[in-house]
Design a protein around this motif. Structure first.
Motif, short mmCIF file in Angstrom:
data_model
loop_
_atom_site.label_atom_id
_atom_site.label_comp_id
_atom_site.label_asym_id
_atom_site.label_seq_id
_atom_site.Cartn_x
_atom_site.Cartn_y
_atom_site.Cartn_z
N ARG A 179 0.87 -1.17 0.00
CA ARG A 179 0.00 0.00 0.00
C ARG A 179 0.91 1.23 0.00
O ARG A 179 1.62 1.49 0.98
N ILE A 180 0.91 1.98 -1.11
CA ILE A 180 1.88 3.06 -1.31
C ILE A 180 1.17 4.40 -1.39
O ILE A 180 0.22 4.57 -2.17
N LEU A 181 1.63 5.35 -0.57
CA LEU A 181 1.14 6.72 -0.63
C LEU A 181 2.04 7.50 -1.59
O LEU A 181 3.25 7.61 -1.38
N VAL A 182 1.46 8.02 -2.67
CA VAL A 182 2.20 8.81 -3.67
C VAL A 182 1.72 10.25 -3.57
O VAL A 182 0.52 10.53 -3.72
N THR A 183 2.64 11.17 -3.33
CA THR A 183 2.28 12.59 -3.26
C THR A 183 2.57 13.27 -4.60
O THR A 183 3.44 12.85 -5.36
N GLY A 184 1.81 14.33 -4.88
CA GLY A 184 2.02 15.09 -6.10
C GLY A 184 1.43 14.45 -7.34
O GLY A 184 2.01 14.54 -8.43
N VAL A 185 0.25 13.83 -7.21
CA VAL A 185 -0.33 13.11 -8.34
C VAL A 185 -0.97 14.06 -9.36
O VAL A 185 -1.51 13.61 -10.37
N GLY A 186 -0.90 15.36 -9.11
CA GLY A 186 -1.37 16.31 -10.11
C GLY A 186 -0.34 16.58 -11.19
O GLY A 186 -0.67 17.12 -12.24
N GLY A 187 0.91 16.19 -10.96
CA GLY A 187 1.97 16.35 -11.94
C GLY A 187 2.25 15.04 -12.66
O GLY A 187 1.87 13.96 -12.19
N ALA A 188 2.96 15.14 -13.78
CA ALA A 188 3.23 13.95 -14.59
C ALA A 188 4.00 12.88 -13.82
O ALA A 188 3.67 11.69 -13.92
N PRO A 189 5.05 13.22 -13.05
CA PRO A 189 5.77 12.15 -12.34
C PRO A 189 4.87 11.37 -11.38
O PRO A 189 4.88 10.13 -11.37
N GLY A 190 4.08 12.08 -10.57
CA GLY A 190 3.22 11.40 -9.61
C GLY A 190 2.09 10.63 -10.28
O GLY A 190 1.74 9.52 -9.87
N PHE A 191 1.51 11.22 -11.31
CA PHE A 191 0.42 10.57 -12.04
C PHE A 191 0.89 9.26 -12.65
O PHE A 191 0.27 8.20 -12.48
N ASP A 192 2.02 9.31 -13.38
CA ASP A 192 2.52 8.10 -14.03
C ASP A 192 3.05 7.08 -13.03
O ASP A 192 2.95 5.87 -13.25
N LEU A 193 3.62 7.56 -11.92
CA LEU A 193 4.08 6.63 -10.90
C LEU A 193 2.90 5.87 -10.28
O LEU A 193 2.98 4.65 -10.07
N ALA A 194 1.82 6.58 -10.00
CA ALA A 194 0.64 5.92 -9.45
C ALA A 194 0.14 4.83 -10.40
O ALA A 194 -0.17 3.70 -9.97
N ARG A 195 0.09 5.14 -11.67
CA ARG A 195 -0.36 4.15 -12.65
C ARG A 195 0.58 2.95 -12.71
O ARG A 195 0.15 1.79 -12.75
N SER A 196 1.87 3.22 -12.72
CA SER A 196 2.84 2.14 -12.80
C SER A 196 2.77 1.25 -11.56
O SER A 196 2.83 0.02 -11.66
N LEU A 197 2.63 1.85 -10.39
CA LEU A 197 2.53 1.06 -9.17
C LEU A 197 1.30 0.15 -9.20
O LEU A 197 1.35 -1.00 -8.73
N MET A 198 0.20 0.65 -9.73
CA MET A 198 -1.00 -0.20 -9.82
C MET A 198 -0.77 -1.36 -10.78
O MET A 198 -1.26 -2.47 -10.55
N ARG A 199 0.00 -1.12 -11.85
CA ARG A 199 0.33 -2.23 -12.75
C ARG A 199 1.19 -3.27 -12.05
O ARG A 199 1.20 -4.44 -12.43
N HIS A 200 1.93 -2.82 -11.02
CA HIS A 200 2.73 -3.75 -10.21
C HIS A 200 1.92 -4.29 -9.03
O HIS A 200 2.49 -4.80 -8.07
N ARG A 201 0.61 -4.18 -9.11
CA ARG A 201 -0.33 -4.75 -8.14
C ARG A 201 -0.22 -4.11 -6.76
O ARG A 201 -0.49 -4.76 -5.74
N CYS A 202 0.18 -2.86 -6.72
CA CYS A 202 0.18 -2.12 -5.47
C CYS A 202 -1.16 -1.41 -5.31
O CYS A 202 -1.82 -1.05 -6.29
N GLN A 203 -1.55 -1.20 -4.06
CA GLN A 203 -2.68 -0.33 -3.77
C GLN A 203 -2.12 1.08 -3.59
O GLN A 203 -1.15 1.27 -2.84
N VAL A 204 -2.70 2.04 -4.27
CA VAL A 204 -2.15 3.40 -4.29
C VAL A 204 -3.08 4.36 -3.57
O VAL A 204 -4.29 4.42 -3.84
N ILE A 205 -2.49 5.10 -2.64
CA ILE A 205 -3.16 6.26 -2.05
C ILE A 205 -2.62 7.47 -2.81
O ILE A 205 -1.44 7.80 -2.73
#
Length: 327
Positions: A10-36
Motif C-alpha cells: 500500500r503506497i502513498l504517492v504525493t504530487g499526483v497532479g503532476g506527470a511524475p506522480g500521475f505516471d508513478l501511481a499508474r505504474s505502481l498499480m500495474r505492479h499490483r500495489c494499492q495506491v493512495i
C-alpha cells in the motif's frame, strides 16, 4: 519487485497532479500495489484515477503540513510514502522517524543531496567542484561575472519551465532578475536535450536509462526516445555520486556536438522523471526494482537494461466527466 508478501503493498504517492506522480501511481498499480493518491490541489488529475484512494493534503508551506501528513498516514496506514514533489523533501526528512513509528517506509536522500536538487545554484556549485560540466551560474549580485552571450534566467528553487526567460545581454538579465523570484543567471546551452532516468540502490550502485527529449512542452518531455551514449552515461554517473542521490531520480542535460564541452548537465531531481514510462517501455523494470530497493530487498540491475530507439509519446486524456456541483 518484492515477492514475499501475502497482500499488496500500500503506497502513498504525493504530487499526483503532476506527470511524475500521475505516471508513478499508474505504474505502481500495474505492479499490483494499492495506491493512495495525494495532492494539495483538489483538481489534481491523479485524484481521479480509477482504483486509487484519493486524499487532498495540506499544502507544503502550510504550518500544518507535517501534522497533516502524519494524520493521513495514521489513518490509512500505507506501507511506504513516495514523494514526487521535491519541495516537500526537507519536511519529509524530519518526519522519517515518526513515519517509521507508524509503519511507513521512506527512501529519501540525505539533506545535502536534497539541497543540490532543489537549489539550482547549489547544484551548479557541486558539479563545478567535482569537475562535471554544467552551465556557468551566478546569482543576481554576481551578475557582472555572468558569461557573455545568450543567458537564461530562472528561479533558483523552481521546477519545470515556470518563470524561465531567455535574453541576450546583461542589461536584459538585470531587468529579468527583478521579475523572476529568487533567480539565478546561467549561460544558455543549446543542443539535444536528454534525461537520464536512474535508480541508485542502497549500496550506491546505479543504473541509468538515457532518453532524448524530442518534444518538450512546459518543461515536460511529451516525446522521448531511448539511446545509448557512453560519455553521457559517465557524466550522469559522476553527477549521481557528486550529489549523493539515491532511489529513483533523474538527471537532465544537453548534448552539444559543436561545442568543446560535448555533454553539459543542467539539473537533477530526487524523484522519478516526468517521462520515465519511456524507460519502462524500453524494457527497464524501473518501478519494479525501485520497489525492491524501497523495501530493502536487492535491486536486480540486470532487469534495468533497456533497448535504444524506443520512442514514447505522451498525450492528454479525459479521466472523468461530471456535473459541476460547487460554486
Amino acid at each position: 519487485m518484492p515477492t514475499t508478501r501475502t497482500r499488496p503493498w500500500r503506497i502513498l504517492v504525493t504530487g499526483v497532479g503532476g506527470a511524475p506522480g500521475f505516471d508513478l501511481a499508474r505504474s505502481l498499480m500495474r505492479h499490483r500495489c494499492q495506491v493512495i493518491a495525494a495532492d494539495c490541489d483538489p483538481y489534481a488529475i491523479g485524484l481521479r484515477l480509477p482504483e486509487v484512494t484519493p486524499r487532498i493534503t495540506v499544502p507544503i508551506l502550510d504550518p500544518g503540513y507535517q501534522s497533516g501528513m502524519l494524520r493521513l498516514c495514521a489513518e490509512l496506514r500505507p506501507d511506504a510514502l513516495v514523494s514526487t514533489v521535491e519541495q516537500e523533501l526537507p519536511q519529509l526528512l524530519t518526519l522519517c522517524r515518526p513515519l517509521a513509528e507508524v509503519g511507513v517506509t521512506t527512501w529519501l536522500p540525505d539533506p545535502p543531496a536534497v539541497e543540490a536538487c532543489t537549489d539550482k545554484a547549489r547544484f551548479a556549485a557541486v558539479l563545478t567542484e567535482h569537475g562535471i560540466p554544467t552551465p556557468h551560474t551566478v546569482l543576481p549580485d554576481e551578475i557582472d561575472r555572468a558569461p557573455a552571450g545568450p543567458l537564461v534566467i530562472k528561479p533558483r528553487h523552481g521546477q519545470g519551465a515556470k518563470d524561465v526567460h531567455f535574453c541576450q545581454t546583461l542589461e536584459q538579465a538585470r531587468v529579468l532578475c527583478e521579475l523572476v523570484p529568487s533567480p539565478v543567471v546561467q549561460q544558455r546551452v543549446k543542443g539535444a536535450e536528454f534525461t537520464a532516468d536512474c535508480l541508485v540502490d542502497r549500496s550506491g550502485r546505479a543504473s541509468v536509462v538515457l532518453r532524448h527529449r524530442l518534444l518538450v512542452k512546459g518543461g515536460l518531455a511529451m516525446v522521448s526516445a531511448t539511446f545509448y551514449d557512453q560519455e553521457v552515461e559517465q557524466h550522469v554517473r559522476a553527477a549521481l555520486a557528486a550529489t549523493g542521490l539515491v532511489g529513483a531520480c533523474c538527471v537532465q542535460g544537453f548534448i552539444c556536438e559543436d561545442s568543446p564541452q560535448r555533454v553539459v548537465l543542467t539539473e537533477a531531481n530526487a524523484r522519478v522523471g516526468g517521462g520515465f514510462p519511456a524507460a519502462e517501455a524500453a524494457g527497464a523494470d524501473l518501478i519494479g526494482q525501485f520497489l525492491c530497493g524501497l523495501f530493502r530487498q536487492p535491486v536486480d540491475h540486470h532487469r534495468l537494461q533497456y533497448k535504444p530507439d524506443v520512442c514514447l509519446t505522451k498525450y492528454y486524456e479525459t479521466l472523468a466527466i461530471s456535473e459541476r456541483t460547487w460554486q
